[in-house]
Design a protein around this motif. Structure first.
Motif, short mmCIF file in Angstrom:
data_model
loop_
_atom_site.label_atom_id
_atom_site.label_comp_id
_atom_site.label_asym_id
_atom_site.label_seq_id
_atom_site.Cartn_x
_atom_site.Cartn_y
_atom_site.Cartn_z
N ILE A 81 0.85 -1.19 0.00
CA ILE A 81 0.00 0.00 0.00
C ILE A 81 0.89 1.24 0.00
N VAL A 82 0.69 2.11 -0.97
CA VAL A 82 1.43 3.37 -1.06
C VAL A 82 0.45 4.51 -1.33
N ARG A 83 0.87 5.69 -0.92
CA ARG A 83 0.04 6.87 -1.19
C ARG A 83 0.03 7.14 -2.70
N GLU A 84 -0.99 7.85 -3.13
CA GLU A 84 -1.16 8.13 -4.56
C GLU A 84 0.05 8.88 -5.14
N GLU A 85 0.61 9.83 -4.37
CA GLU A 85 1.75 10.59 -4.88
C GLU A 85 3.01 9.71 -4.98
N VAL A 86 3.13 8.72 -4.12
CA VAL A 86 4.26 7.78 -4.21
C VAL A 86 4.10 6.91 -5.44
N TRP A 87 2.89 6.44 -5.67
CA TRP A 87 2.60 5.64 -6.87
C TRP A 87 2.93 6.44 -8.14
N ALA A 88 2.55 7.69 -8.16
CA ALA A 88 2.82 8.54 -9.33
C ALA A 88 4.32 8.73 -9.52
N ALA A 89 5.05 8.94 -8.42
CA ALA A 89 6.50 9.13 -8.52
C ALA A 89 7.17 7.86 -9.03
#
Length: 61
Positions: free
Chosen positions: A8-16
């Motif tokens: 599970i990762v935050r949306e901004e981490v996924w985008a990065a």
């Protein structure tokens, strides 16, 4: 062994992470590359620390 795990990762981490992937690269490959890079960075950091704090002697061959 091929095991599928969910992280599970935050949306901004996924985008990065997504922006760091090269075409055709899996997230597993990206993470493997990141782990290797971090291992090398730590090794260089350890070597620099040892050179700065330890008295090194030359060993004749």
């Amino acid at each position: 062994m091929n095991a599928t795990k969910r992280i599970i990762v935050r949306e901004e981490v996924w985008a990065a992470l997504s922006s760091m992937r090269e075409p055709g690269m899996t997230f597993s490959e990206l993470i493997e590359d990141m782990i290797e890079h971090e291992k090398k960075r730590r090794l260089v950091e350890d070597i620099k620390r040892i050179q700065e704090t330890e008295e090194l002697v030359e060993i004749p061959l």
